[in-house]
Design an enzyme around this catalytic site. Sequence first.
Site, short mmCIF file in Angstrom:
data_model
loop_
_atom_site.label_atom_id
_atom_site.label_comp_id
_atom_site.label_asym_id
_atom_site.label_seq_id
_atom_site.Cartn_x
_atom_site.Cartn_y
_atom_site.Cartn_z
CG ASP A 1 22.27 0.01 42.83
OD1 ASP A 1 21.59 -0.88 43.36
OD2 ASP A 1 21.77 0.91 42.11
CG HIS A 2 19.60 -0.87 46.36
ND1 HIS A 2 19.84 -0.17 45.20
CD2 HIS A 2 18.45 -0.39 46.87
CE1 HIS A 2 18.85 0.70 45.00
NE2 HIS A 2 18.01 0.59 46.01
NE ARG B 1 11.87 8.49 48.20
CZ ARG B 1 11.57 7.59 47.28
NH1 ARG B 1 11.90 6.33 47.46
NH2 ARG B 1 10.94 7.96 46.18
CB SER C 1 12.24 2.70 46.73
OG SER C 1 12.83 3.89 46.34
CG ASP D 1 15.26 2.43 42.68
OD1 ASP D 1 15.74 1.85 43.68
OD2 ASP D 1 15.16 3.67 42.59
NE ARG E 1 6.50 3.33 44.31
CZ ARG E 1 6.53 3.99 43.17
NH1 ARG E 1 5.65 3.72 42.23
NH2 ARG E 1 7.43 4.91 42.95
#
Length: 699
Positions: free
Chosen positions: A121-122, A479, A678, A186, A680
Site C-alpha cells: 500500500d505504501h 498525521r 511510523s 506500522d 521507527r
Amino acid sequence: MFRQQAIRSISRRYATASATGTSTGPQARASVPNYALFSERLNLARSTILENKPLTLAQKILYAHLHDVGSMTSAPVAGETYLKLSPDRVAMQDASAQMAILQFMLSGMAQTAVPTSIHCDHLVEAYKGGDLDVARSWQSSREIYEFLQAASQKYGIAFWRPGSGIIHQLVLENYAAPGTLMLGTDSHTPNAGGLGMLAIGVGGADAVDAMAAIPWELKAPGIMGVHLRGKLSAWASPKDVILAVAGKLSVRGGTGFVVEYFGDGVDSLSCTGMATICNMGAEVGATTSVFPYAPSMARYLRATQRTGIAEAADTYRASYLSADAEVVADPSRYYDEVVEIDLAQLEPGYNGPFTPDLHTPRSKMTETTQAEGWTDRVSAALIGSCTNSSYQDLSRAASLARQASARGLRVAEGTEFLVSPGSEQIRATMERDGIQAAFEGIGATVLANACGPCIGQWNRDAGRAPSRESNSIVSSFNRNFRARNDGNPNTLNFLASPEMVLAAALSGRLSFNPLTDKLRDANGKEFALEPPVGSELPAEGYAAGRDEYKPLLDHQPDRQIPIDPASQRLQSLDAFKPWNGRDFADTRVLVTVQGKCTTDHISAAGKWLKYKGHLENLARNTLIGAANAAMDGAVNLVRNAVPSLTPAEGTIPDVATSYRDAGVPWMVIADYNYGEGSAREHAAMQPRFLGCNMVVARS
C-alpha cells in the site's frame, strides 16, 4: 525443538487450527480464536501473580498472552516490568516489510510461526488516479513487489498486491479478532483496536521475533481510561472524538499507556468509527488503543464473513472481552488516568497545522484562522486513508456531495478533491451504491486503494499545486507533520472528519462553518447543508471487488527469493558490530536537534520509500529534516568537529559518513518525543549504520 513447541503452542490459540498443531499457512481471513485457552491462561495469571485483582480489558489481553506466566513471581509493574508476550499475528506493509523479511531470512526458518500478511500500500504514488497509479507503481517498484511476493510464497505469508487496499483497512476487514494480540510494522496498527484487538505498531525486528516464535518484549504499560458518555450530535463523528482527545493529551500525553475506551457511549459507535479513534491513538504516543467488545463489532464481523468469530466472542464478552465490572464501576481506582468525554457536547474540530494535537473546535476555526494568519483558501481536500475510508465515512460525506449536486454545485474553483478508498472491497461497494458517482459528480478524483497522499506519495505536479507557496489543505488523514504530504514545508495540513473535508471542498475555505454558514448554488441562491447521513454498513452487504486484488495464498517452500547484488532498492543485511563492552570515548555531537524530531525528520518518506530495503541508500536521508540548534536552527546543516575531515560544513548524512569512514563515533542530542511517528526501525538503524553510538533525548 524450542521453535516446534512454540509453533504448536501458537496454533492452539485458534479454535480452527489444524489437528496436527502445526502452522496453517497463509490465510485469507482470521481463524476463530481459542477463547477457552485465552481464558485458561488469564485465570492462571489471575490466581497466581495477580492475586485475583479486577482487571481492565487491556490487562486481560496482555496477561492472556504472557509467554510463561509460571516463571513470574509477582505482578507486573507499569513502566518497570518487561512482559514476555506471544502475539497471535503479524501484519506488514510493503515499505517496512522489506527490512523485516531481510531479517527473517537470517532466521533459518521454513515458515513463519504465526499467521502473517504483507500489504502493498505504501509504494503507490497518487497522480492520475485509480488503476493508472497502480500500474505506474508496478513500473517503478516491480523489483520490490516480486521480492515480497516470492518471500510470501516461500514462508507461507498472505500477500496482498498493490491496489488491494491499505494494510489497516484490510486487517480490520479480514484479520482483526477481539481479544487477540497482533504486531504490525506500522504505527497506525492500533486501528484494529476498533474490533477489540490489542494491535501494536513495531519495527521489523520486533515483528520478526513473533514470526520466529521468539517471545516479544514490551515494557508493561499503564492503562489510561477514556470514559465516553452520551451520543454524538448530527455533525460530529468518531474522528472528532480522537481529535479532541489528541487536543487534551498532546502528542506525548499517551506515551507509556494503552488507551482503553469504556462507558455507555461505546455502544453508540460503529465498529469502523471505533477503529478511526484507535488509529489516531498513535498521535498521542500511546502503545495502542482498544475498545471493549460491542454489538457493532458483532455486526461488522458478520458483515465481513466472520460469523464464527462473532459467535465465539459473544460468549466471552463479559468474562474476557471487556473490563471487569469493578473497573467500570470505579474507573479512577483501576485506571492509571481517566479522561472524560461527553459525546453529546463534542463538536467537529480541526487539528493542525504541522502537528496532530493542535485542536481547534469548528465554532472557533474562523476566528482562529484569521488570528493565526493561516491561508484561508483550501487548495486541496482529501478524504480517505486508513483512518477514514469506511462505508459509514464515505456514505455520510456522499450525502453532502449529493446535496451540492442537486443545486448544481461542484467543488470550489482552485480546490482539488481527492478520495482514497481503503480497500478494494470498499471501492467496489462505493461504486455499486453510487457513492463514487456522488463524489465524481462534484469533481472528485478517486485514487488507488492505497496510502497515497497520507504518507507523502502524492505527485502534486506544477500544473496543479502551488510550488513552495503557503497553502492550506484539509484531510481526513491521521498525521500532518510539516512537508509530510507533498514535500512543501509551507503546506498547512488540517486534520478533520470526512464531513468537514467535504464542506471545505465545496466552500474552498477554512473559515466556512457548515453548521452555521451558507453556500451559493449554481444560480447564486444561498442554501444551507443539511447534516450528513449515512449507513454503518451497506444494506446489500459488501461487494467482493475484483479477483486480482484478492490475497495470494500460494505456499511454495522451495521458492527462491531474488536479490540482485547490484540492486539499488534491495540489499542483504550484515549484522552490526556488537558493543565491545567498554565505555564510549571521544564521541562527537553531530547535531543538537531543535524542536520536533519525528521519524519524518529522521527518515523521511515520500521519494525515499523506494529505498526501504536498501539500508545504505536510505541512510543518505538520515536526519535531513532536523533543525540544528548550534547553527541557528538551520535544517540539515552541521559543522565537522574534526579539522582533518571533509566536508568542513555539510549535510548531516555527509558529515556523519565522514565520521564513520574515519572511525569517529558520534551522537545526537534531542528534545521531547524523539522518534515519534511510523518509521521507527529505520530511524534507529540509519544513524547506527552511519556510526552513531547513542541518542540523548528528553524523551
